[in-house]
Design an enzyme around this catalytic site. Structure first.
Site, short mmCIF file in Angstrom:
data_model
loop_
_atom_site.label_atom_id
_atom_site.label_comp_id
_atom_site.label_asym_id
_atom_site.label_seq_id
_atom_site.Cartn_x
_atom_site.Cartn_y
_atom_site.Cartn_z
N PRO A 11 3.57 4.16 -1.39
CA PRO A 11 2.88 3.34 -2.38
C PRO A 11 1.85 2.38 -1.80
CG PRO A 11 5.18 2.69 -2.16
CD PRO A 11 5.02 3.99 -1.43
N ASN A 12 0.74 2.31 -2.50
CA ASN A 12 -0.38 1.40 -2.23
C ASN A 12 -1.24 1.78 -1.03
OD1 ASN A 12 0.07 -0.47 -4.42
ND2 ASN A 12 1.90 -1.12 -3.31
N ARG A 19 -8.65 -3.44 0.31
CA ARG A 19 -8.08 -4.78 0.20
C ARG A 19 -7.33 -5.11 1.50
NH1 ARG A 19 -6.76 -4.76 -5.55
NH2 ARG A 19 -8.81 -4.63 -6.48
N TYR A 24 -4.21 -4.56 7.21
CA TYR A 24 -4.13 -3.10 7.31
C TYR A 24 -5.38 -2.44 7.91
CZ TYR A 24 -0.08 -3.95 4.38
OH TYR A 24 1.11 -4.41 3.92
N ASN A 75 4.75 7.32 6.39
CA ASN A 75 4.63 5.88 6.22
C ASN A 75 5.12 5.61 4.80
OD1 ASN A 75 4.02 3.23 5.76
ND2 ASN A 75 1.96 3.33 6.64
N ALA A 78 6.30 0.15 1.22
CA ALA A 78 7.39 -0.79 0.89
C ALA A 78 8.73 -0.07 0.65
CB ALA A 78 7.00 -1.62 -0.32
N HIS A 81 11.73 -0.33 3.08
CA HIS A 81 12.67 -1.46 3.07
C HIS A 81 13.65 -1.42 1.90
CE1 HIS A 81 9.50 -2.55 5.78
NE2 HIS A 81 8.64 -2.73 4.79
N ASP A 88 18.08 9.32 2.11
CA ASP A 88 18.98 10.47 1.87
C ASP A 88 18.21 11.80 1.88
OD1 ASP A 88 21.17 8.82 1.67
OD2 ASP A 88 21.32 8.91 -0.52
N GLU A 99 8.39 7.90 11.83
CA GLU A 99 8.02 6.86 10.85
C GLU A 99 6.84 6.06 11.43
OE1 GLU A 99 11.25 4.18 10.12
OE2 GLU A 99 10.07 2.87 8.80
N HIS A 101 4.06 2.79 10.71
CA HIS A 101 3.55 1.66 9.93
C HIS A 101 2.26 1.19 10.58
CE1 HIS A 101 7.15 1.31 7.54
NE2 HIS A 101 7.82 1.52 8.65
N LEU A 102 1.28 0.92 9.77
CA LEU A 102 0.00 0.43 10.29
C LEU A 102 0.16 -0.94 10.92
CD1 LEU A 102 -1.90 1.50 7.12
CD2 LEU A 102 -2.48 2.34 9.41
N ARG A 108 6.02 -9.71 10.78
CA ARG A 108 5.79 -10.11 9.39
C ARG A 108 7.09 -10.68 8.78
NH1 ARG A 108 2.57 -5.57 6.37
NH2 ARG A 108 2.20 -7.35 4.98
O1 CA2 Z 1 2.32 -1.49 7.78
C1 CA2 Z 1 2.55 -0.56 7.01
O2 CA2 Z 1 2.03 0.56 7.18
C2 CA2 Z 1 3.44 -0.77 5.79
O3 CA2 Z 1 4.20 0.42 5.60
C3 CA2 Z 1 2.51 -1.00 4.63
C4 CA2 Z 1 3.25 -1.35 3.33
C5 CA2 Z 1 4.23 -2.50 3.56
O4 CA2 Z 1 4.98 -2.73 2.38
C6 CA2 Z 1 5.18 -2.20 4.70
O5 CA2 Z 1 6.02 -3.31 4.89
C7 CA2 Z 1 4.41 -1.94 5.98
C8 CA2 Z 1 2.26 -1.80 2.24
C9 CA2 Z 1 1.13 -0.88 2.02
C10 CA2 Z 1 0.12 -1.60 1.18
O6 CA2 Z 1 -1.14 -1.12 1.48
C11 CA2 Z 1 -2.22 -1.80 1.02
C12 CA2 Z 1 -3.43 -1.44 1.54
C13 CA2 Z 1 -4.57 -2.10 1.14
C14 CA2 Z 1 -4.49 -3.09 0.18
C15 CA2 Z 1 -3.27 -3.45 -0.34
C16 CA2 Z 1 -2.14 -2.80 0.08
#
Ligand code: CA2
Length: 144
Positions: A11-12, A19, A24, A75, A78, A81, A88, A99, A101-102, A108
């Site tokens: 997601p996202n 953003r 990121y 990746n 969220a 977590h 599963d 896995e 994460h950027l 954090r």
């Molecule tokens: O660091 C990562 O790759 C995360 O998986 C990114 C997730 C965050 O919830 C994890 O804790 C760490 C969030 C992705 C949100 O991506 C956005 C990108 C641009 C603008 C807003 C959100």
């Protein structure tokens, strides 16, 4: 036949580059997927990249990877977590999981320090931005 890797983004992550560049980076998801495709070609791997904002969709793709792919890079965003269901599904499919994460989730908020996915992953790469996906492909290639 080339080994095949499924690359999933949660997601996202479709918002990348649009953003929060301070967290990121400025790469878009399309750019990251292009880097992944380039690295896969260099390694002689087949690769399929998908992104969804929906937990159930990610789970369907993980289940469908059985017999289709040899490994998964994910990746989970969220859902890392929160999602016992993704944990599963990854455990059930029985493929090696990397896995990514950027951001460095350990620098954090405390709620990002635990990942259900890490419990079923061969390894975890975080804090290296788009490079993390390239390194994950290399690591998975050595496992396959
Ligand atoms: O660091 C990562 O790759 C995360 O998986 C990114 C997730 C965050 O919830 C994890 O804790 C760490 C969030 C992705 C949100 O991506 C956005 C990108 C641009 C603008 C807003 C959100």
């Amino acid at each position: 036949m080339a080994k095949s890797v499924l690359v999933l983004n949660g997601p996202n992550l479709n918002m990348l580059g649009l953003r929060e560049p301070q967290i990121y980076g400025t790469d878009t998801l399309a750019h990251i997927e292009a880097l992944v495709a380039e690295e896969a070609e260099r390694l002689g791997l087949a690769v399929e990249c998908r992104q969804s904002n929906h937990e159930g969709q990610l789970i369907d793709w993980i289940q469908q990877a059985h017999g289709e792919h040899h490994g998964i890079i994910i990746n989970p965003g969220a859902y890392s977590h929160t999602s016992l269901a993704i944990h599963d599904a990854l455990k059930a499919v029985g493929l090696p999981v990397l896995e990514v994460h950027l951001s460095n989730i350990f620098k954090r908020e405390a709620f990002r320090h635990h990942s259900y996915v890490s419990l079923v992953a061969v390894g975890v790469i975080c804090g290296l931005g788009a490079t993390g996906y390239r390194l994950a492909l290399q690591a998975l290639n050595e496992k396959l």
